[in-house]
Design a protein around this motif. Structure first.
Motif, PDB file in Angstrom:
ATOM      1  N   PRO A 247      61.328  12.632 132.722  1.00 30.63           N
ATOM      2  CA  PRO A 247      62.303  11.553 132.999  1.00 30.63           C
ATOM      3  C   PRO A 247      61.950  10.774 134.263  1.00 30.63           C
ATOM      4  O   PRO A 247      61.525  11.365 135.261  1.00 30.63           O
ATOM      5  N   THR A 256      63.336   9.261 126.655  1.00 36.06           N
ATOM      6  CA  THR A 256      63.137  10.331 127.630  1.00 36.06           C
ATOM      7  C   THR A 256      64.156  10.226 128.746  1.00 36.06           C
ATOM      8  O   THR A 256      64.818  11.212 129.113  1.00 36.06           O
ATOM      9  N   ASN A 257      64.288   9.031 129.305  1.00 37.05           N
ATOM     10  CA  ASN A 257      65.250   8.830 130.395  1.00 37.05           C
ATOM     11  C   ASN A 257      66.689   9.024 129.938  1.00 37.05           C
ATOM     12  O   ASN A 257      67.559   9.383 130.728  1.00 37.05           O
ATOM     13  N   TYR A 259      67.761  11.148 127.277  1.00 37.42           N
ATOM     14  CA  TYR A 259      68.166  12.447 126.729  1.00 37.42           C
ATOM     15  C   TYR A 259      67.468  13.672 127.327  1.00 37.42           C
ATOM     16  O   TYR A 259      67.908  14.787 127.083  1.00 37.42           O
ATOM     17  N   ILE A 260      66.385  13.504 128.050  1.00 32.46           N
ATOM     18  CA  ILE A 260      65.637  14.666 128.537  1.00 32.46           C
ATOM     19  C   ILE A 260      65.975  14.939 129.997  1.00 32.46           C
ATOM     20  O   ILE A 260      65.968  14.032 130.837  1.00 32.46           O
ATOM     21  N   ARG A 261      66.257  16.194 130.280  1.00 33.75           N
ATOM     22  CA  ARG A 261      66.558  16.604 131.653  1.00 33.75           C
ATOM     23  C   ARG A 261      65.292  17.056 132.374  1.00 33.75           C
ATOM     24  O   ARG A 261      65.045  16.686 133.508  1.00 33.75           O
ATOM     25  N   TRP A 262      64.497  17.912 131.711  1.00 34.03           N
ATOM     26  CA  TRP A 262      63.231  18.374 132.269  1.00 34.03           C
ATOM     27  C   TRP A 262      62.144  18.218 131.207  1.00 34.03           C
ATOM     28  O   TRP A 262      62.369  18.517 130.037  1.00 34.03           O
ATOM     29  N   ASN A 308      69.392  17.004 128.102  1.00 32.12           N
ATOM     30  CA  ASN A 308      70.533  16.922 129.002  1.00 32.12           C
ATOM     31  C   ASN A 308      71.851  17.032 128.225  1.00 32.12           C
ATOM     32  O   ASN A 308      71.858  17.178 126.991  1.00 32.12           O
ATOM     33  N   GLU A 310      74.083  14.787 127.578  1.00 32.82           N
ATOM     34  CA  GLU A 310      74.335  13.671 126.657  1.00 32.82           C
ATOM     35  C   GLU A 310      73.733  13.936 125.285  1.00 32.82           C
ATOM     36  O   GLU A 310      74.357  13.680 124.252  1.00 32.82           O
TER      37      GLU A 310
END
Length: 341
Positions: A247, A256-257, A259-262, A308, A310
């Motif tokens: 992200p 990516t920005n 839904y992804i946390r890591w 994440n 969301e």
């Protein structure tokens, strides 16, 4: 397997023949699940571990057991339960008394001391017990009482878990998930496959699986995989595919920005490249293609990406996000990869 100094073409041909032979032996028992079988064999010839996820009764345990029968290797099965302790896996020091009456401390090996270890329902054990596998999976050794004991090579952990039943389970931590090369999702069988399963299992017949490979041959095949060439621009594509999961990174995709946390760790891109090399060999090539990387993208990274809140709230799974990331990353970019320091 030809000797290491034999021409690569000859060794590659032997690799493909042995790969298909062991797959045929597994096919005597396992019906369908071609992608799962290919994934497990890819882990075998890379030299890593596999995590099989699916509801009960789909043949996960049977697949690993059948694989062990097709290999001349030591196999142990560990049934993970909440009361399982680390010593039940690794072993423990015990006091032994000799016939002369002397006492000595002897290390009693646990079931981890095998070439293939089936960790059945791994998420049913407590985190303390799960962590007992961390050193074994990474360093191929165990430490008991301050003494390091080396495991036999080759060494593979094939783990299974049920994604539906959550009561009495302990999800694997990210650090342990990252040690698995592939996470393979085992799905349901088709109508034709179910018919074949019934024909094989409801009659008075038993398939005989023959051992095809031994440890020395497997190690030679693993060494051959690492000789496959990957061009700099193809390697850069693998790097950007991994960086696209980070992200707010330079190559991050919009999803990516969102839904992804890591994102994925360096182990992710290592797995991508090595698995693609196996696919190249099976396709009678000595160099990795863009398509090879795309074919192994999901099993290599789906367990290395953390979504994440969301994404969870909208019931979006990791594979959906990764497929959109894959579509976002171009094969070529205008700038070149910076020189290594």
């Amino acid at each position: 397997m030809p000797p290491p100094d034999a021409p690569m073409e000859q060794r590659a041909e032997a690799f493909r023949n042995l790969y298909h032979r062991i797959k045929d032996e597994i096919g005597k028992v396992i019906v369908g699940h071609d992608e799962i079988v290919n994934g497990v064999l890819t882990c075998l010839f890379i030299g890593g571990h596999a995590l099989l996820e699916g509801v009960p009764g789909l043949g996960k345990t049977l697949l690993v057991r059948t694989l062990s029968e097709a290999l001349s290797l030591k196999f142990n099965r560990i049934q993970f339960t909440p009361d399982l302790m680390p010593a039940d896996i690794l072993g423990t020091n015990v006091v032994m008394e000799t016939p002369e009456g002397r006492r000595s401390i002897v290390f009693q090996r646990g079931p981890i001391f095998a070439n293939i270890v089936l960790a059945d329902e791994i998420n049913r054990a407590t985190p303390k017990t799960q962590s007992a596998l961390l050193e074994a999976m990474q360093e191929q050794s165990v430490t008991v009482g301050g003494t390091i004991h080396q495991l036999d090579k080759p060494f593979f952990v094939m783990a299974t878990q049920n994604p539906i039943e959550q009561e009495g389970t302990y999800p694997l931590p990210e650090a342990q998930l990252d040690r698995f090369l592939f996470k393979l999702i085992v799905g349901y069988s088709t109508r034709r496959e179910l018919a074949t399963i019934l024909d094989r299992t409801t009659r008075n017949e038993k398939a005989v699986v023959e051992a095809v490979l031994d440890g020395g041959t497997i190690r030679a095949m693993q060494a051959l995989v690492r000789e496959v060439i990957i061009a700099p621009h193809v390697q850069d594509y693998a790097i950007r595919l991994t960086l696209a999961t980070h992200p707010e990174g330079e190559f991050a995709a919009p999803i990516t920005n969102q839904y992804i946390r890591w994102g994925a760790s360096p182990r992710g891109v290592q797995t991508l490249v090595l698995a693609a090399k196996v696919r190249a060999l099976l396709d009678q090539r000595f160099n990795v293609s863009f398509e090879d990387l795309r074919r192994v993208y999901l099993p290599s990274l789906r367990h290395r990406v953390l979504l994440n809140f969301e994404a969870q709230a909208e019931n979006i799974d990791t594979d959906t996000v990764l497929l959109k990331v894959l579509d976002h990353v171009p094969e070529h970019v205008a700038d070149s990869l910076p020189a290594a320091v």
